[in-house]
Write an enzyme that holds these catalytic residues in place. Sequence first.
Site, PDB file in Angstrom:
ATOM      1  N   GLU A   1      37.601  51.709  45.685  1.00  0.00           N
ATOM      2  CA  GLU A   1      37.400  52.494  44.447  1.00  0.00           C
ATOM      3  C   GLU A   1      36.037  53.180  44.456  1.00  0.00           C
ATOM      4  O   GLU A   1      35.892  54.293  43.954  1.00  0.00           O
ATOM      5  CB  GLU A   1      37.570  51.577  43.218  1.00  0.00           C
ATOM      6  CG  GLU A   1      39.050  51.245  42.992  1.00  0.00           C
ATOM      7  CD  GLU A   1      39.320  49.906  42.336  1.00  0.00           C
ATOM      8  OE1 GLU A   1      38.401  49.318  41.735  1.00  0.00           O
ATOM      9  OE2 GLU A   1      40.466  49.420  42.458  1.00  0.00           O
TER      10      GLU A   1
ATOM     11  N   GLU B   1      41.300  45.374  52.565  1.00  0.00           N
ATOM     12  CA  GLU B   1      42.025  45.718  51.338  1.00  0.00           C
ATOM     13  C   GLU B   1      42.769  47.033  51.541  1.00  0.00           C
ATOM     14  O   GLU B   1      42.189  48.117  51.359  1.00  0.00           O
ATOM     15  CB  GLU B   1      41.044  45.882  50.173  1.00  0.00           C
ATOM     16  CG  GLU B   1      40.338  44.607  49.780  1.00  0.00           C
ATOM     17  CD  GLU B   1      39.978  44.611  48.286  1.00  0.00           C
ATOM     18  OE1 GLU B   1      40.330  43.631  47.611  1.00  0.00           O
ATOM     19  OE2 GLU B   1      39.365  45.587  47.815  1.00  0.00           O
TER      20      GLU B   1
ATOM     21  N   ASN C   1      37.197  39.933  41.861  1.00  0.00           N
ATOM     22  CA  ASN C   1      36.546  41.203  41.538  1.00  0.00           C
ATOM     23  C   ASN C   1      37.073  41.626  40.169  1.00  0.00           C
ATOM     24  O   ASN C   1      38.197  42.105  40.063  1.00  0.00           O
ATOM     25  CB  ASN C   1      36.894  42.247  42.618  1.00  0.00           C
ATOM     26  CG  ASN C   1      36.368  43.624  42.258  1.00  0.00           C
ATOM     27  OD1 ASN C   1      35.621  43.793  41.293  1.00  0.00           O
ATOM     28  ND2 ASN C   1      36.763  44.626  43.035  1.00  0.00           N
ATOM     29  N   TRP C   2      36.256  41.405  39.156  1.00  0.00           N
ATOM     30  CA  TRP C   2      36.718  41.684  37.785  1.00  0.00           C
ATOM     31  C   TRP C   2      36.837  43.179  37.502  1.00  0.00           C
ATOM     32  O   TRP C   2      37.407  43.567  36.500  1.00  0.00           O
ATOM     33  CB  TRP C   2      35.742  41.067  36.775  1.00  0.00           C
ATOM     34  CG  TRP C   2      35.778  39.577  36.684  1.00  0.00           C
ATOM     35  CD1 TRP C   2      36.464  38.702  37.491  1.00  0.00           C
ATOM     36  CD2 TRP C   2      35.122  38.772  35.700  1.00  0.00           C
ATOM     37  NE1 TRP C   2      36.254  37.413  37.077  1.00  0.00           N
ATOM     38  CE2 TRP C   2      35.423  37.423  35.969  1.00  0.00           C
ATOM     39  CE3 TRP C   2      34.278  39.057  34.623  1.00  0.00           C
ATOM     40  CZ2 TRP C   2      34.942  36.372  35.207  1.00  0.00           C
ATOM     41  CZ3 TRP C   2      33.783  38.015  33.856  1.00  0.00           C
ATOM     42  CH2 TRP C   2      34.119  36.685  34.143  1.00  0.00           C
ATOM     43  N   LYS C   3      36.227  44.003  38.357  1.00  0.00           N
ATOM     44  CA  LYS C   3      36.181  45.457  38.111  1.00  0.00           C
ATOM     45  C   LYS C   3      35.605  45.695  36.714  1.00  0.00           C
ATOM     46  O   LYS C   3      34.789  44.894  36.251  1.00  0.00           O
ATOM     47  CB  LYS C   3      37.564  46.089  38.325  1.00  0.00           C
ATOM     48  CG  LYS C   3      38.135  45.691  39.702  1.00  0.00           C
ATOM     49  CD  LYS C   3      39.344  46.461  40.124  1.00  0.00           C
ATOM     50  CE  LYS C   3      39.792  45.955  41.495  1.00  0.00           C
ATOM     51  NZ  LYS C   3      40.938  46.672  42.045  1.00  0.00           N
TER      52      LYS C   3
ATOM     53  N   GLY D   1      41.739  41.025  42.484  1.00  0.00           N
ATOM     54  CA  GLY D   1      41.464  41.892  41.343  1.00  0.00           C
ATOM     55  C   GLY D   1      42.131  41.352  40.088  1.00  0.00           C
ATOM     56  O   GLY D   1      41.641  40.411  39.454  1.00  0.00           O
ATOM     57  N   GLY D   2      43.270  41.932  39.731  1.00  0.00           N
ATOM     58  CA  GLY D   2      43.940  41.605  38.464  1.00  0.00           C
ATOM     59  C   GLY D   2      44.094  40.107  38.197  1.00  0.00           C
ATOM     60  O   GLY D   2      43.829  39.637  37.087  1.00  0.00           O
TER      61      GLY D   2
ATOM     62  N   HIS E   1      33.882  48.978  48.361  1.00  0.00           N
ATOM     63  CA  HIS E   1      35.224  48.856  47.789  1.00  0.00           C
ATOM     64  C   HIS E   1      35.891  50.227  47.790  1.00  0.00           C
ATOM     65  O   HIS E   1      35.231  51.245  47.573  1.00  0.00           O
ATOM     66  CB  HIS E   1      35.151  48.293  46.365  1.00  0.00           C
ATOM     67  CG  HIS E   1      36.507  47.901  45.852  1.00  0.00           C
ATOM     68  ND1 HIS E   1      37.379  48.828  45.327  1.00  0.00           N
ATOM     69  CD2 HIS E   1      37.144  46.704  45.810  1.00  0.00           C
ATOM     70  CE1 HIS E   1      38.509  48.196  44.994  1.00  0.00           C
ATOM     71  NE2 HIS E   1      38.383  46.911  45.272  1.00  0.00           N
TER      72      HIS E   1
ATOM     73  N   SER F   1      46.817  42.888  45.492  1.00  0.00           N
ATOM     74  CA  SER F   1      47.951  42.253  44.820  1.00  0.00           C
ATOM     75  C   SER F   1      48.172  40.799  45.242  1.00  0.00           C
ATOM     76  O   SER F   1      49.315  40.342  45.353  1.00  0.00           O
ATOM     77  CB  SER F   1      49.228  43.079  45.010  1.00  0.00           C
ATOM     78  OG  SER F   1      49.081  44.358  44.415  1.00  0.00           O
TER      79      SER F   1
ATOM     80  N   GLY G   1      46.260  46.783  43.161  1.00  0.00           N
ATOM     81  CA  GLY G   1      46.723  47.037  41.799  1.00  0.00           C
ATOM     82  C   GLY G   1      48.152  47.552  41.706  1.00  0.00           C
ATOM     83  O   GLY G   1      48.577  48.034  40.660  1.00  0.00           O
TER      84      GLY G   1
HETATM   85  P1  13P Z   1      44.338  43.635  42.843  1.00  0.00           P
HETATM   86  O1  13P Z   1      44.282  42.172  43.181  1.00  0.00           O
HETATM   87  O2  13P Z   1      44.390  43.905  41.376  1.00  0.00           O
HETATM   88  O3  13P Z   1      45.403  44.343  43.638  1.00  0.00           O
HETATM   89  O4  13P Z   1      42.929  44.271  43.316  1.00  0.00           O
HETATM   90  C1  13P Z   1      42.457  43.998  44.587  1.00  0.00           C
HETATM   91  C2  13P Z   1      41.061  44.476  44.667  1.00  0.00           C
HETATM   92  O5  13P Z   1      40.785  45.661  44.637  1.00  0.00           O
HETATM   93  C3  13P Z   1      39.999  43.466  44.788  1.00  0.00           C
HETATM   94  O6  13P Z   1      38.791  44.035  45.151  1.00  0.00           O
END
Ligand code: 13P
Length: 252
Positions: free
Chosen positions: A97, A167, A9-11, A233-234, A95, A212, A173
């Site tokens: 967010e 999640e 998930n590149w956000k 994510g990251g 998600h 994470s 994050g």
């Molecule tokens: P991180 O891997 O950066 O913690 O993010 C997880 C995420 O929200 C994937 O959708």
Amino acid sequence: MRRKLVAGNWKMHGSLAANQRLLEAVREACGEPGGAECVVCVPFPYLAQAASVLGGTPVAWGGQNVSEHDSGAYTGEVSGAMLRDFGCRYAIVGHSERRSLYGERDSQVAAKFQAAQRAGLTPILCVGETLEERNQGATEEVVGRQLDAVLNNAGVQAFAAAVLAYEPVWAIGTGHNATPAQAQTVHEILRARVAKRDEALAGSLSILYGGSVKPANAAELFAMPDVDGGLIGGASLVAEDFIAICSAAANA
Ligand code: 13P
């Protein structure tokens, strides 16, 4: 046996130049048939780029969100059919967010899940509790409520063509992943909840862990019996990290 799946998930990150390098590296390393299934969920403007770099390879791509509507006067929204037009196979829905920053409620998430399926996309449905909810002992109640909202609206059979992702908000994050045991506990709860409605289907449902995930912790998380891969994510923005996580899943 459930196939392992790793979705990035590149956000809201990326640029044409940076994406090109990342997508090409992922294409070279993750394109092996028979390995873990590998997906990148890119920002909408870069879907055409993902299609052009990844088309014809086993690496899939998807959207990070989808409208609950099929078309109409919804400024700024993107429909499932539009995602399909660009070759998407997946769409993330619900998600945390989206839930916390954009006010998406359980009922809207359920509508998005169904809209994705109407368009022929596989929804990746995210559920997860906040730290406060976990500390109050409400984890099961929260993820159960989030899952039931979709089960009640779409029906359990809809999960035959869907992916679930646990999640925990406190792990996203933060660099503090859930321990493998913590993840396993919640994954087992989620699978049991689906099994109450359809046991065979629950057994074949992929449940990803997100929060994470890094190359250093991926293998131990993916070794858990109910953890079928990751939503990343990251680390999905760093080619070598994402590739290492995909290979941890393939070897799990
Ligand atoms: P991180 O891997 O950066 O913690 O993010 C997880 C995420 O929200 C994937 O959708």
